[in-house]
Motif scaffolding. Structure first.
Motif, PDB file in Angstrom:
ATOM      1  N   GLY A   1       0.821  -1.287  -0.142  1.00 35.23           N
ATOM      2  CA  GLY A   1       0.099  -0.007  -0.223  1.00 35.23           C
ATOM      3  C   GLY A   1       0.796   1.288  -0.023  1.00 35.23           C
ATOM      4  N   ASP A   2       2.010   1.252  -0.033  1.00 38.19           N
ATOM      5  CA  ASP A   2       3.078   2.197  -0.075  1.00 38.19           C
ATOM      6  C   ASP A   2       4.334   2.077  -0.987  1.00 38.19           C
ATOM      7  N   LEU A   3       4.543   2.850  -2.005  1.00 38.37           N
ATOM      8  CA  LEU A   3       5.547   2.715  -2.632  1.00 38.37           C
ATOM      9  C   LEU A   3       6.788   2.618  -1.845  1.00 38.37           C
ATOM     10  N   ALA A   4       6.948   3.792  -1.140  1.00 35.46           N
ATOM     11  CA  ALA A   4       8.575   3.917  -0.691  1.00 35.46           C
ATOM     12  C   ALA A   4       8.584   2.751   0.453  1.00 35.46           C
ATOM     13  N   GLU A   5       7.751   2.364   1.148  1.00 37.93           N
ATOM     14  CA  GLU A   5       7.682   1.275   1.848  1.00 37.93           C
ATOM     15  C   GLU A   5       8.079  -0.275   1.101  1.00 37.93           C
ATOM     16  N   THR A   6       7.233  -0.335   0.082  1.00 40.24           N
ATOM     17  CA  THR A   6       7.547  -1.644  -0.822  1.00 40.24           C
ATOM     18  C   THR A   6       9.146  -1.687  -1.212  1.00 40.24           C
ATOM     19  N   ILE A   7       9.607  -0.552  -1.513  1.00 44.92           N
ATOM     20  CA  ILE A   7      11.130  -0.474  -2.108  1.00 44.92           C
ATOM     21  C   ILE A   7      12.031  -0.580  -1.009  1.00 44.92           C
ATOM     22  N   ALA A   8      11.467  -0.197   0.207  1.00 47.55           N
ATOM     23  CA  ALA A   8      12.451  -0.257   1.277  1.00 47.55           C
ATOM     24  C   ALA A   8      12.528  -1.821   1.771  1.00 47.55           C
ATOM     25  N   LEU A   9      11.382  -2.252   1.773  1.00 46.50           N
ATOM     26  CA  LEU A   9      11.449  -3.819   2.105  1.00 46.50           C
ATOM     27  C   LEU A   9      11.874  -4.878   1.173  1.00 46.50           C
ATOM     28  N   ILE A  10      11.868  -4.495  -0.287  1.00 54.37           N
ATOM     29  CA  ILE A  10      12.243  -5.651  -1.139  1.00 54.37           C
ATOM     30  C   ILE A  10      13.765  -5.515  -1.470  1.00 54.37           C
ATOM     31  N   LEU A  11      14.349  -4.429  -1.204  1.00 59.32           N
ATOM     32  CA  LEU A  11      15.460  -4.178  -1.599  1.00 59.32           C
ATOM     33  C   LEU A  11      16.781  -5.250  -0.676  1.00 59.32           C
ATOM     34  N   PRO A  12      17.956  -5.580  -1.225  1.00 60.51           N
ATOM     35  CA  PRO A  12      18.766  -6.407  -0.368  1.00 60.51           C
ATOM     36  C   PRO A  12      19.304  -5.342   0.728  1.00 60.51           C
ATOM     37  N   ASP A  13      19.915  -6.000   1.849  1.00 56.84           N
ATOM     38  CA  ASP A  13      20.723  -5.057   2.760  1.00 56.84           C
ATOM     39  C   ASP A  13      21.678  -4.076   2.223  1.00 56.84           C
ATOM     40  N   PRO A  14      21.834  -3.026   2.772  1.00 53.32           N
ATOM     41  CA  PRO A  14      22.887  -2.103   2.369  1.00 53.32           C
ATOM     42  C   PRO A  14      24.298  -2.534   2.742  1.00 53.32           C
ATOM     43  N   SER A  15      25.340  -2.217   1.998  1.00 53.38           N
ATOM     44  CA  SER A  15      26.638  -2.828   2.076  1.00 53.38           C
ATOM     45  C   SER A  15      27.466  -1.891   3.151  1.00 53.38           C
ATOM     46  N   ARG A  16      26.926  -0.504   3.217  1.00 52.30           N
ATOM     47  CA  ARG A  16      27.594   0.393   4.069  1.00 52.30           C
ATOM     48  C   ARG A  16      26.841   1.289   4.868  1.00 52.30           C
ATOM     49  N   GLN A  17      27.302   2.298   5.634  1.00 54.16           N
ATOM     50  CA  GLN A  17      26.467   3.028   6.390  1.00 54.16           C
ATOM     51  C   GLN A  17      26.851   4.699   6.175  1.00 54.16           C
ATOM     52  N   SER A  18      26.003   5.540   6.351  1.00 52.07           N
ATOM     53  CA  SER A  18      26.206   6.923   6.039  1.00 52.07           C
ATOM     54  C   SER A  18      25.649   7.702   7.188  1.00 52.07           C
ATOM     55  N   ASP A  19      26.497   8.921   7.628  1.00 57.83           N
ATOM     56  CA  ASP A  19      25.972   9.720   8.712  1.00 57.83           C
ATOM     57  C   ASP A  19      25.554  11.275   8.191  1.00 57.83           C
TER      58      ASP A  19
ATOM     59  N   PHE B   1      13.257   3.828   3.717  1.00 57.29           N
ATOM     60  CA  PHE B   1      11.821   4.370   3.811  1.00 57.29           C
ATOM     61  C   PHE B   1      11.839   5.920   3.646  1.00 57.29           C
ATOM     62  N   VAL B   2      12.439   6.602   4.394  1.00 52.56           N
ATOM     63  CA  VAL B   2      12.442   7.927   4.666  1.00 52.56           C
ATOM     64  C   VAL B   2      12.950   8.709   3.227  1.00 52.56           C
ATOM     65  N   PHE B   3      13.811   8.122   2.872  1.00 57.59           N
ATOM     66  CA  PHE B   3      14.629   8.710   1.791  1.00 57.59           C
ATOM     67  C   PHE B   3      13.776   8.602   0.376  1.00 57.59           C
ATOM     68  N   ASN B   4      12.976   7.384   0.506  1.00 58.10           N
ATOM     69  CA  ASN B   4      12.222   7.125  -0.860  1.00 58.10           C
ATOM     70  C   ASN B   4      10.735   8.030  -0.438  1.00 58.10           C
ATOM     71  N   LYS B   5      10.384   8.470   0.609  1.00 56.92           N
ATOM     72  CA  LYS B   5       9.303   9.238   0.780  1.00 56.92           C
ATOM     73  C   LYS B   5       9.769  10.528   0.463  1.00 56.92           C
ATOM     74  N   LEU B   6      11.096  11.182   0.755  1.00 62.92           N
ATOM     75  CA  LEU B   6      11.332  12.218   0.256  1.00 62.92           C
ATOM     76  C   LEU B   6      11.316  12.654  -1.327  1.00 62.92           C
ATOM     77  N   ILE B   7      11.689  11.381  -2.019  1.00 61.08           N
ATOM     78  CA  ILE B   7      11.496  11.121  -3.606  1.00 61.08           C
ATOM     79  C   ILE B   7       9.939  11.598  -3.909  1.00 61.08           C
ATOM     80  N   THR B   8       9.187  10.566  -3.320  1.00 61.19           N
ATOM     81  CA  THR B   8       7.853  10.270  -3.569  1.00 61.19           C
ATOM     82  C   THR B   8       6.854  11.499  -3.216  1.00 61.19           C
ATOM     83  N   GLY B   9       7.238  11.947  -1.818  1.00 56.98           N
ATOM     84  CA  GLY B   9       6.344  12.930  -1.650  1.00 56.98           C
ATOM     85  C   GLY B   9       5.451  12.264  -0.599  1.00 56.98           C
ATOM     86  N   GLY B  10       4.422  13.245  -0.114  1.00 53.01           N
ATOM     87  CA  GLY B  10       3.341  12.495   0.818  1.00 53.01           C
ATOM     88  C   GLY B  10       3.669  11.982   1.988  1.00 53.01           C
TER      89      GLY B  10
END
Lengths: 534, 371
Positions: free
Chosen positions: A80-98, A136-145
């Motif tokens: 029901g949410d594009l940003a969330e679907t993407i966040a869930l479906i992607l493989p784990d990240p390989s590094r971190q960012s601050d 999820f937050v990053f995707n929301k920043l792109i997709t809005g809402g």
């Protein structure tokens, strides 16, 4: 971003208002100022411009996850949410960012100018260094809402705790036409100059529904009453020779309703009026459908201007002669408003919402009963000595709507909900009887309790007769009372009618299908309440 | 014998080596003469005509082979039951006086001329996949399963077969579980924070399986653990079988929250928001379920926290389990069947859908054990 993602989780993980406000206040005290300002912007519906289409995001996410696009497309409506679907479906990240929130928003905004390959590389790179919540937050920043389960009211309260500035004052500072690019936390919040922005509206005061009998409000003489109009709430700001029309959602509607430009000739600068934008013809409001045609358009063709002309049905005055007069009693504000409007020529697109005369609550109940024939939804009650407050607050303004129209209908199709209602059947189509046939006439999605949705879901699973994609047809067995606010003729619907705000008001366990209402009953209602055609 | 010492014996029992599916099976040019399939799908349940028995039937039958004790799989009213030794005590406890025969994991039994054996499914203590073989043709019914070992139930064991009937409750790629130790740490942190704030923690988890799994993974030093009667009844049965569970205190009508400051209470999901939980005063609430993966569902349940812990396989688990069977024919049941079937067909399987009355992990069902 970590701090913002942590804030997001904290807000998401509690249903308790105090805990949310505390988490936000702490954030507003500690986060870097640019992040604070962006957070305020996001929580008040101001988001960065969209720089990547959702189609591209889906394609890239499916590719990165190693699944076919169709599979992504199937999963998306279930989550029901594009940003969330993407966040869930992607493989784990390989590094971190601050990097900070404002920093990442800079990245998102920068994408607008980049070539597609560059954009893709930047997005994939971001996904690879953000954890699930950050993604999820990053995707929301792109997709809005952005919805974080925090109302603007709660945000304002938290900001007030963090800064020591009064809530109503803050609410006013946060209104209007600003963006984090055009101002700073310091300029907007801490060193606010009201004269700097000529278009700035006041926070709208919103009424609560009156559920108790009106007698609970005390003496009728303390109250003013008027019709509750079925249009869109608008605040007309006339300052410095310009005019701005704001919606309740703080959207500028000035260009959609060019009619109001003429008011500059009639109303002095330094005036702010609260009222209802209505499509209006032959001395009465037109059906909401007429106004709807105007809402959808950024620019208005001439033909539509004559077909569905609008006016502002004014009911309050917030600024007069450049002074904020919200603290004056309603009766005084209203008197100035009436004096302002009375001398205007009738063709000016501004009228005063007539005050209803009543001495007793019975008188007012009788007026309320006339609402439908007056093209209104009910009556509004306003305490005569009350100031104009901000946000939804109990006590001084009440809406006393007419009882909805109801009809008993048969459930015939069901579809699963999305998001909050995933894996429950919540979207239903209802029919009335026509001889032995069942004629679908409306859909409804709300009105049942969670428990009732669970029960009907279990029943739908066992009683599906046919499937059409996501829609299931079910054994016609359950009757629901459908409540609605209005009925209109509609050639687009098989039944020939369209309902306004239909919802399930009761599950009629007591009624067999044979006792549901008929198409003739529906047509009778259309004849009685269909009113002016759009 | 403690359950964790049971060995993985499934592969050895598969008599003839089956050819591994390495490439997509070519469509057969000419239909081969079809014998009746070993298992067929009826309105009572999955039926083996050759041996005249049903597997987890949902209507009363003469002979029922039961994968595990959840209410949608082990129903009352059959004349004779067959289940694993490990599952039988709970089934007896839930269904009362029934005629039930038991079988150890891995042992082959002749039922009406059909070779039948039960193999660990890793779903709940005692749960099994059921392997059925006749004339060299092998079918396996998965029941419910999860592939990650949880330290409590007998770990899932891949069983090679020609046809595999698999659940797919979480058959979408958005369902990817984190390792159990991460989730256990999240639950411990939540409990600890609540205790520090002087609150009781109330966790909603299925009374058979999830509840015990949570109990077995928590930090035993962290504080007192209270259990709803429905959970504690199952605990008692499992403890008597030798499953290692920490000490727990049964909630009774006399239980008062203030006598157990900072406790964790484990209860069936339906107890959350009920009058039953009022005795604990201000609590922090949480659910443990695979559905908690979706933010929308989490928000709908309106609990303070949602821990993503499921006793069903996630997307990768389902795909790995199916590949490990070596089967060409896959039937999917309860879950996102249409989508998962299409995905399997694209991977080269001969995949179909079976409609059953099994429910998988439903947050919205009432746990019948509470009645």
């Amino acid at each position: 971003m970590k701090r913002f993602a942590a804030l997001f989780s904290a807000l998401d993980q509690t249903t308790k208002t105090n805990a949310k406000v505390a988490a936000l206040a702490e954030y507003f005290r500690e986060a870097p100022e640019p992040d604070r300002l962006w957070t305020i912007a996001l929580l008040s519906g101001r988001r960065p411009k969209r720089t990547v289409t959702s189609t591209l995001l889906r394609t890239w996410a499916a590719e990165r996850a190693g699944i076919p696009l169709w599979l992504f497309e199937e999963a998306y409506p279930i989550v029901g949410d594009l940003a969330e679907t993407i966040a869930l479906i992607l493989p784990d990240p390989s590094r971190q960012s601050d990097r900070s929130l404002a920093d990442w928003i800079g990245v998102v905004r920068g994408l607008g100018k980049a070539e597609e390959a560059e954009r893709k590389a930047a997005v994939l790179d971001a996904w690879d260094q953000l954890d699930r919540t950050e993604r999820f937050v990053f995707n929301k920043l792109i997709t809005g809402g952005f919805r974080m389960g925090v109302s603007q009211k709660l945000m304002t309260r938290a900001l007030s705790q963090a800064t020591g500035i009064d809530e109503p004052d803050l609410a006013h500072r946060l209104m209007g036409d600003w963006s984090p690019e055009s101002t700073s936390f310091r300029a907007l919040i801490l060193e606010h100059d009201p004269a700097a922005d000529l278009s700035k509206p006041y926070p709208f005061y919103l009424a609560y529904q009156l559920d108790d009998p009106p007698e609970s409000l005390g003496a009728p003489a303390d109250w003013a009453a008027e019709r509750k109009w079925d249009g869109i709430r608008g605040q007309l700001v006339l300052r410095g020779g310009a005019h701005h029309l704001w919606s309740r959602g703080e959207e500028l509607m000035t260009d959609r309703f060019p009619e109001f430009a003429r008011l500059i000739d009639f109303v002095p600068p330094g005036t702010v009026i609260d009222g209802e934008v209505l499509a209006f013809q032959n001395d009465r409001p037109m059906a909401f459908a007429a106004l709807q045609k105007r809402i959808g358009r950024k620019t208005v063709p001439k033909k539509l201007l004559t077909e569905a002309p609008v006016l502002l049905m004014a009911y309050d005055l917030l600024e007069w002669e450049g002074q904020d007069i919200r603290a004056l009693p309603f009766a005084e504000r209203r008197a100035i408003l009436d004096d302002l409007i009375a001398p205007l020529p009738t063709e000016a697109p501004l009228r005063a919402s007539p005050l209803l005369q009543f001495d007793t609550w019975e008188d007012l109940a009788a007026e309320r009963a006339k609402s439908r024939e007056m093209d209104a939804e009910g009556v509004m009650l306003k305490r005569r000595d009350s100031p104009y407050r901000d946000g939804r607050r109990k006590g001084d303004w009440w809406k006393w709507k007419v009882d909805p129209l109801v009809i008993d209908a048969v459930l015939i199709y069901a579809q699963q909900g999305h998001g909050r209602r995933a894996n429950l059947f919540t979207d239903f189509t209802f029919a009335v009887r026509d001889g032995d046939a069942l004629v679908p006439f409306t859909k409804a999605y709300s009105g049942l309790t969670d428990e009732e949705f669970r029960r009907i879901t279990a029943w739908v699973r066992r009683n599906t007769t046919e499937r059409f994609g996501p829609v299931r047809s079910v054994t016609p067995q359950h009757v629901f009372e459908i409540a609605f606010e209005g009925i209109q003729e509609s050639p687009r619907h098989k039944s020939g009618v369209a309902l306004r705000f239909p919802r399930m008001s009761r599950w009629r366990h007591d009624k067999p299908v044979e006792e549901a209402n008929t198409l003739d009953d529906l047509k009778d209602m259309l004849a009685a309440y269909g009113g002016a055609t759009p | 014998m403690p359950p964790l010492e049971r060995r993985d014996r499934g592969h050895r029992l598969c008599p003839a080596p089956l050819s591994l599916r390495l490439v997509a099976p070519a469509r057969r040019a000419t239909p081969q003469p079809m014998a009746d399939p070993l298992l067929s799908f009826t309105d009572r349940g999955i039926y083996c005509a050759a041996g005249d028995f049903y597997i987890d039937p949902w209507r009363p039958v003469d002979r029922a082979l039961i994968t595990h004790g959840h209410a949608d799989h082990a129903r009352p009213g059959h004349r004779r039951y067959l289940a694993t030794e490990a599952a039988a005590p709970v089934i007896r406890h839930r269904l009362g006086e029934i005629d039930i025969d038991t079988i150890p994991y891995g042992e082959v039994r002749d039922v009406g001329g059909v070779r039948v054996s039960f193999h660990p499914a890793g779903h709940v203590p005692g749960s099994a996949q059921i392997r059925v073989e006749k004339a060299g043709e092998v079918w396996v019914v998965s029941g419910d399963y999860k592939t990650e070992p949880d330290g409590l139930c007998e770990p899932f064991e891949p069983v090679r077969c020609h046809a595999f009937i698999s659940e797919c409750t979480f058959g979408l790629p958005v369902f990817q579980w984190r390792p159990q130790v991460e989730i256990a740490a999240q639950i411990d942190d939540w409990w600890r924070a609540n205790r520090a704030a002087g609150r009781i923690s109330l966790l909603g988890a299925y009374s058979l399986g999830k509840a015990q799994r949570v109990l077995a993974t928590l930090d035993p030093e962290a504080g007192p653990i209270l259990t709803h009667g429905a959970v504690e009844n199952v605990n008692e049965v499992l403890r008597a079988q030798g499953y290692p569970l920490p000490p727990t205190i049964r909630v009774t009508p006399d239980t008062k929250g203030r006598d157990h400051p900072g406790a964790l209470v484990v209860a069936p999901p339906s107890a959350l928001g009920s009058t039953w939980m009022r005795r604990f005063g201000t609590v922090s609430t949480a659910f443990a379920s695979g559905w908690m993966q979706m933010r929308g569902v989490r928000r709908r349940r309106a609990a303070d926290r949602g821990f993503v812990m499921s006793d069903h396989a996630d997307w990768d688990g389902l795909n790995a389990a199916i590949a490990d069977t070596g089967a060409e024919r896959i039937f999917v049941t309860h879950g996102y069947t249409a989508i998962f079937r299409r995905w399997l067909a694209e991977q080269g399987y001969d995949a179909g859908i079976v409609e059953t009355a099994w429910e998988g992990e439903s947050l919205d069902q009432t746990d019948e054990a509470e009645a």
